[in-house]
Design an enzyme around this catalytic site. Structure first.
Site, PDB file in Angstrom:
ATOM      1  N   ARG A 141       0.805  -1.219   0.000  1.00 51.08           N
ATOM      2  CA  ARG A 141       0.000   0.000   0.000  1.00 51.08           C
ATOM      3  C   ARG A 141       0.841   1.272   0.000  1.00 51.08           C
ATOM      4  O   ARG A 141       0.468   2.287   0.593  1.00 51.08           O
ATOM      5  CB  ARG A 141      -0.962   0.004   1.197  1.00 51.08           C
ATOM      6  N   SER A 183     -10.781   0.475   3.233  1.00 47.49           N
ATOM      7  CA  SER A 183      -9.981   0.325   4.446  1.00 47.49           C
ATOM      8  C   SER A 183      -9.494   1.678   4.934  1.00 47.49           C
ATOM      9  O   SER A 183      -8.960   2.467   4.161  1.00 47.49           O
ATOM     10  CB  SER A 183      -8.783  -0.591   4.191  1.00 47.49           C
ATOM     11  N   GLU A 253      -4.583   4.503   5.624  1.00 49.95           N
ATOM     12  CA  GLU A 253      -4.585   4.295   4.184  1.00 49.95           C
ATOM     13  C   GLU A 253      -5.242   5.498   3.518  1.00 49.95           C
ATOM     14  O   GLU A 253      -5.001   5.803   2.367  1.00 49.95           O
ATOM     15  CB  GLU A 253      -5.333   2.994   3.860  1.00 49.95           C
TER      16      GLU A 253
END
Length: 257
Positions: A141, A183, A253
């Site tokens: 990520r 998320s 995130e």
């Protein structure tokens, strides 16, 4: 060109006011003092955001040249998925039902079940020209990319897998409905952010019009006209409690502007 964007309607979490956004028509007019947004699927916008810009439809395209797939950064994930399916191209099955535009997907190195958008990436078009993948620090990520992403080229393989596509779709079915970022936090190494948030008693916890989902604690849901303060309050509370109980610094995130 500039246009007004209502982020309470445009962003996936439906939080934010009306902001003036500069529209980039070509690679020679990238404003250096603006933050470039994509589809706003992973953005939490404050009441006092920085200057914003977005790519025009000129960057929404897909070109297939032999074994090279070139995609404009404004192209939506669903369009890439459907193109791959129609042209029997493998390794893009995971994009089914993952929201976002290519620029944002690359910026956060989006992925699912071990697959990431950077897996078959060759090079990225930036304001300084095409730059090879090896010049960026891709990890879970994370891309390490600070400059504007205008397009990207990928190496392709034949063999679209319908079974893999169905597996990815089933994985997404377990995720909560409602206005969210997807998320909220990245998973710490060897653990899951949702488990940690639940373990500190915040699953289903509400601040104002925002809550951590009862179905999956790592999903921050705007269920009742949540404000920036509601969402940032939940995010900061989760960070504090998880650190106090586990000594783990949760990383968002979500991009907070």
């Amino acid at each position: 060109m500039k246009k007004l964007v209502d982020f309470s309607k445009f962003s996936s979490v439906k939080i934010g006011g009306v902001c003036e956004v500069f529209v980039i028509e070509n690679e020679n007019e990238i404003p250096q003092d603006h933050v470039i947004i994509g589809g706003a699927n992973n953005i939490l916008l404050s009441s006092n955001p920085p200057k914003l810009a977005m790519l025009s439809q000129n960057f929404d395209y897909i070109k297939l040249n032999g074994e090279i797939l070139e995609v404009g950064a404004r192209t939506k994930s669903a369009k890439i998925y459907n193109f791959a399916k129609s042209n029997d191209i493998a390794n893009y099955e995971f994009l089914k039902n993952i929201p976002g535009t290519l620029g944002g997907l690359i910026k956060m190195n989006a992925g699912l079940l071990g697959f990431s958008i950077s897996d078959n990436l060759l090079e990225i078009l930036t304001p300084n020209g095409w730059i090879g993948r090896e010049n960026f620090a891709f990890s879970y990520r994370h891309s390490g990319i600070e400059c504007a992403i205008l397009a990207a080229r990928f190496k392709i393989s034949n063999g679209f897998s319908l079974s893999a596509s169905n597996e990815f779709e089933n994985k997404r079915k377990n995720q909560p409905n409602g206005a969210s970022f997807g998320s909220c936090f990245t998973n710490p190494k060897g653990d899951f952010a949702g488990r940690l948030i639940e373990a500190v008693g915040l699953k289903g916890h509400i601040i104002g019009g925002a809550k951590f989902s009862e179905k999956h604690a790592n999903f921050l849901i705007n269920f009742n006209n949540a404000t920036f303060d509601d969402a940032i309050g939940l995010i900061n509370l989760a960070k504090l409690r998880v650190y106090e109980n586990f000594g783990i610094n949760l990383q968002t995130e979500v991009v907070i502007l």
